[in-house]
Design a protein around this motif. Sequence first.
Motif, short mmCIF file in Angstrom:
data_model
loop_
_atom_site.label_atom_id
_atom_site.label_comp_id
_atom_site.label_asym_id
_atom_site.label_seq_id
_atom_site.Cartn_x
_atom_site.Cartn_y
_atom_site.Cartn_z
N VAL A 108 -20.17 -37.11 19.09
CA VAL A 108 -20.67 -36.04 18.21
C VAL A 108 -19.64 -35.63 17.17
N THR A 109 -18.37 -35.89 17.42
CA THR A 109 -17.34 -35.52 16.44
C THR A 109 -17.00 -36.69 15.51
N ASP A 110 -17.65 -37.80 15.68
CA ASP A 110 -17.41 -38.98 14.85
C ASP A 110 -18.41 -38.97 13.69
N PRO A 111 -17.97 -38.75 12.46
CA PRO A 111 -18.91 -38.69 11.33
C PRO A 111 -19.73 -39.97 11.17
N GLN A 112 -19.14 -41.11 11.51
CA GLN A 112 -19.85 -42.37 11.38
C GLN A 112 -20.99 -42.48 12.40
N ALA A 113 -20.83 -41.83 13.55
CA ALA A 113 -21.84 -41.94 14.61
C ALA A 113 -23.18 -41.35 14.18
N ARG A 114 -23.15 -40.36 13.27
CA ARG A 114 -24.41 -39.77 12.81
C ARG A 114 -25.23 -40.77 12.00
N GLN A 115 -24.57 -41.77 11.47
CA GLN A 115 -25.29 -42.83 10.76
C GLN A 115 -25.80 -43.90 11.72
N GLY A 116 -25.38 -43.81 12.95
CA GLY A 116 -25.81 -44.78 13.97
C GLY A 116 -24.65 -45.18 14.86
N PHE A 117 -24.91 -45.28 16.16
CA PHE A 117 -23.88 -45.70 17.10
C PHE A 117 -24.53 -46.51 18.22
N ASP A 118 -23.72 -47.29 18.92
CA ASP A 118 -24.21 -48.10 20.03
C ASP A 118 -24.03 -47.34 21.33
N PHE A 119 -25.13 -46.97 21.95
CA PHE A 119 -25.09 -46.18 23.18
C PHE A 119 -24.44 -46.95 24.33
N VAL A 120 -24.63 -48.26 24.36
CA VAL A 120 -24.09 -49.05 25.47
C VAL A 120 -22.57 -49.04 25.46
N SER A 121 -21.98 -49.40 24.33
CA SER A 121 -20.51 -49.49 24.28
C SER A 121 -19.85 -48.12 24.29
N ARG A 122 -20.52 -47.10 23.73
CA ARG A 122 -19.89 -45.78 23.61
C ARG A 122 -20.12 -44.90 24.84
N PHE A 123 -21.15 -45.20 25.65
CA PHE A 123 -21.46 -44.30 26.77
C PHE A 123 -21.85 -45.04 28.05
N ALA A 124 -22.89 -45.86 27.99
CA ALA A 124 -23.44 -46.46 29.22
C ALA A 124 -22.46 -47.41 29.89
N ARG A 125 -21.64 -48.08 29.09
CA ARG A 125 -20.69 -49.04 29.68
C ARG A 125 -19.46 -48.35 30.30
N PRO A 126 -18.80 -47.44 29.59
CA PRO A 126 -17.59 -46.85 30.19
C PRO A 126 -17.86 -45.84 31.30
N LEU A 127 -18.97 -45.08 31.23
CA LEU A 127 -19.14 -43.99 32.19
C LEU A 127 -19.13 -44.47 33.64
N PRO A 128 -19.94 -45.48 34.06
CA PRO A 128 -19.93 -45.85 35.46
C PRO A 128 -18.62 -46.46 35.93
N ALA A 129 -17.94 -47.21 35.06
CA ALA A 129 -16.66 -47.79 35.45
C ALA A 129 -15.62 -46.69 35.70
N LEU A 130 -15.60 -45.69 34.82
CA LEU A 130 -14.66 -44.59 34.99
C LEU A 130 -15.03 -43.70 36.18
N ALA A 131 -16.34 -43.58 36.44
CA ALA A 131 -16.78 -42.77 37.59
C ALA A 131 -16.41 -43.44 38.91
N CYS A 378 -26.76 -53.99 23.54
CA CYS A 378 -26.57 -53.04 22.44
C CYS A 378 -27.81 -52.17 22.31
N LEU A 379 -27.64 -50.86 22.22
CA LEU A 379 -28.73 -49.92 22.00
C LEU A 379 -28.37 -49.01 20.84
N PRO A 380 -28.71 -49.39 19.59
CA PRO A 380 -28.40 -48.54 18.44
C PRO A 380 -29.21 -47.24 18.48
#
Length: 383
Positions: A108-131, A378-380
């Motif tokens: 949410v603090t990344d200005p580029q993300a408002r134009q589009g971001f990949d949910f898999v690489s930015r959230f779905a992939r790291p969260l379970p590994a870190l958990a 990838c999930l844009p």
Amino acid sequence: MSVQWSAAHCGGAWVISSYDGVAAALRDPRLSVRRGARWINRGMGNVSAELPAQRRFKRLFSRSVLFLDGRAHRRLRGVLHPGFKPTELDAQRPAIARIAAQLLDAIVTDPQARQGFDFVSRFARPLPALAIASLLGLPGRVPAAFVDWAADLAAFIGSPTPDASQTLAAQAAMEALCDFFAEVMQDAAALPPHSLLARLLQAYRQQGINRNEMLAQCCTLLFAGYETTRNLLGNGLLALLRHPAQWAALRAHPSLLRCALHEMLRYDSPVQYTGRRLLADLPVADRTLRQGELVILHIGQANHDPRRFTDPQRFDIQRNEGMHLSFGQGPHVCLGASLTLLEAEIAFTALLQRLPTLALPATPPRRQTLAAYSALDCLPLIF
């Protein structure tokens, strides 16, 4: 129970796809999960001489709780199970919530993300590994390659016919993970006393498990905990956004989330099928499946069996027709099912609160090609 022969799985296998048939097979002790060494042999089929690294990979891989039956499976599961009790998982809730919040903060603090971001690489992939790293007792001590190692192991297991490239990548990942975990366990005093690593180390010191078993379970917990949760997050969010009325209903009534998570798991099962080897002949309808043959239990199709679920192709977050098979059944029912649901509950709650305007852009999602998983590469998204 009905079966069909398929040549697409490891040179040929019987496929069971009805709900009742898959559920019964998952509970049947005549169907064995012991297939790790054979899998590696198939993947390295063009290598004439077995190398020491390959032998070690086989020894470790075949000692995973995922690929053991009977007493050995019960013994290892007994060591791991206390770490997945409700009280232990509840203690992990704040850590998982912090991980989710940090990942969303970065979006949410990344200005580029408002134009589009990949949910898999930015959230779905790291969260379970870190958990799972937190559950193991490793917060703040995770190497940068941790997620990649998990992905390489998951890709190897998810291939119906692993090739040498996939096998060697998984072998290198397991070697790196074992070196990492062995180094971490040398400093036992730094491990949280109730962490899974501390439990495994204690069982090893008390001679309840050997060194290979200890290291194999460390690796197993990482890739098994990673793949299911990652795919649930990606598949589930995609299903919600493709059904705007369901996404709106969940935003209006967050109390529906637990029911919605089970519908996500049924509708698009993260693990599509699992394999078993027959320990004895098995009569099915008008034929007999022979000892040694491979049987594929197609969980994804069973979860869409119209004899079990009304209008199974419909995505309905308020569906209440009993349990899906995405976590399995019987002695090998998913040990980390409660952890997966906890991570997904925290993740979707945070998404609903922080990014309620999520939407799909014109760019379509991209799926993985591994048949054993329903997974997104990838999930844009836009917001």
